[in-house]
Scaffold this motif. Structure first.
Motif: not given
Length: 361
Positions: A274-293, A303-307
């Motif tokens: 969840a922490g990684a996803l927030r940082a990725l989103a702030e960097a303009g990276l989309s999960v899973p289009r740019d980075v899989s997580l 189940t609360d995260l998007r995706p």
């Protein structure tokens, strides 16, 4: 009548009595009582003999615990690092359910990750007459750990209690402890293989401390998956991160500022993911289009995260129930004689956070 210590006057469980201590020290029972109470003058040499006998016999003096046992109040104790951790909460729920089903009270102690506080909690629960003391949390599996767990297990066994280690390695084959583990390495191998099968070859191992058992086992599974897919291990793709959402966010943000040399991320817990996803989103990276997580645990926020997060399901509630069942059944409180060491399975839960890596421009 003799106890397991070989002294007269003890109970069948091997729990030392005042008579045992008096016999060992060569003094009267009232003298032992005075030393324990500390409210009556006793000669220094005599006090030292009595204190030495108390230590050697591992004597437990607790009037409150004896009163509780006399009135039939039976307890199971659970010592954990932090009550806020979702995985710990799941285990605690399983412990409480099984303890309640068997008519026991459940006592919870928090150590804050401090081994000294954990040891104090164990001693306190032993004094309170807990039927089982359950420890959970990653450790350094070294000789001091094994010595300490062996001593704790034997001390609890002598007092009629049982040490249960959840998600921790066994301290030794001859130690009277119950061990309930889950397939950490197998889960890490399976989730890393999921990323590799999708085409990723630069997978960031994100989270944990490889000196601790949980992280070390997951790193072993990660490395085994790389080997199976013919991908060389790169130490630069191992990022040490505390199992904390906020710390994971800061670590991923710093990593992205340095270089994005990965297309997939294996976060060692769902909270770290969840922490990684927030940082990725702030960097303009989309999960899973740019980075899989992917994560590990299958507890909120998976189940609360998007995706929604692809992760490893760990049967934490079942681990808690199994810990109580084995500890009590081994003491004759149930049918049959259960195994001392149980390994629970894990499996991958596929959701929305994995896709093939983006094609190079």
């Amino acid at each position: 009548m003799t106890t397991q210590t070989g002294q007269p006057g003890g109970a069948a469980t091997g729990r030392a009595t005042l008579k045992d201590v008096a016999h060992r020290a060569g003094v009267s029972v009232p003298t032992v009582s005075r030393v324990i109470a500390g409210n009556y003058p006793v000669a220094s040499a005599t006090r030292r003999r009595v204190e030495k006998a108390l230590r050697e016999l591992d004597y437990v003096a607790n009037t409150h615990a004896r009163a509780l046992r006399g009135h039939g109040a039976q307890t199971v104790a659970f010592v954990l690092k932090d009550v806020r951790g979702p995985s710990f909460a799941e285990v605690a729920h399983g412990i409480e359910e099984e303890a309640s089903r068997r008519g026991r009270l459940c006592l919870v102690c928090v150590s804050g990750g401090d081994p000294a506080r954990e040891l104090e909690a164990v001693h306190l629960m032993r004094q309170q007459g807990a039927e089982a003391v359950i420890l959970i949390g990653s450790v350094r599996d070294d000789e001091p750990y094994r010595r300490q767990m062996s001593a704790i297990a034997r001390s609890l066994h002598q007092s009629g209690s049982r040490l249960v280690l959840c998600g921790r390695p066994a301290p030794g084959d001859s130690v009277p402890a119950t061990v309930v583990e889950y397939d950490n390495e197998g889960g890490a191998h399976a989730i890393t293989s999921r990323l590799l099968a999708a085409g990723h070859r630069r997978v960031l191992f994100f989270g944990g401390d490889a000196e601790l058992t949980t992280s070390a086992e997951r790193l072993a599974g990660y490395r085994r998956a790389l080997s199976d897919f013919g991908v060389p291990f790169d130490a630069a793709l191992v990022e040490k991160v505390p199992f904390d959402r906020g710390e994971a966010y800061l670590s991923m943000r710093a990593r992205l500022h340095r270089d994005r040399d990965f297309t997939g991320v294996f976060a060692l817990t769902d909270a770290v993911a969840a922490g990684a996803l927030r940082a990725l989103a702030e960097a303009g990276l989309s999960v899973p289009r740019d980075v899989s997580l992917v994560g590990f645990d299958d507890v909120p926020p998976a189940t609360d995260l998007r995706p929604q997060l692809t992760t490893v399901h760990v049967p934490y509630e079942e681990m808690g129930r199994t810990a109580v069942r084995l500890a009590l059944d081994r003491r004759g409180d149930g049918p049959g004689v259960p195994e001392q060491h149980v390994l629970l399975g894990t499996h991958v839960v596929v959701r929305e956070s994995v896709a093939p890596p983006p094609k190079a421009d």
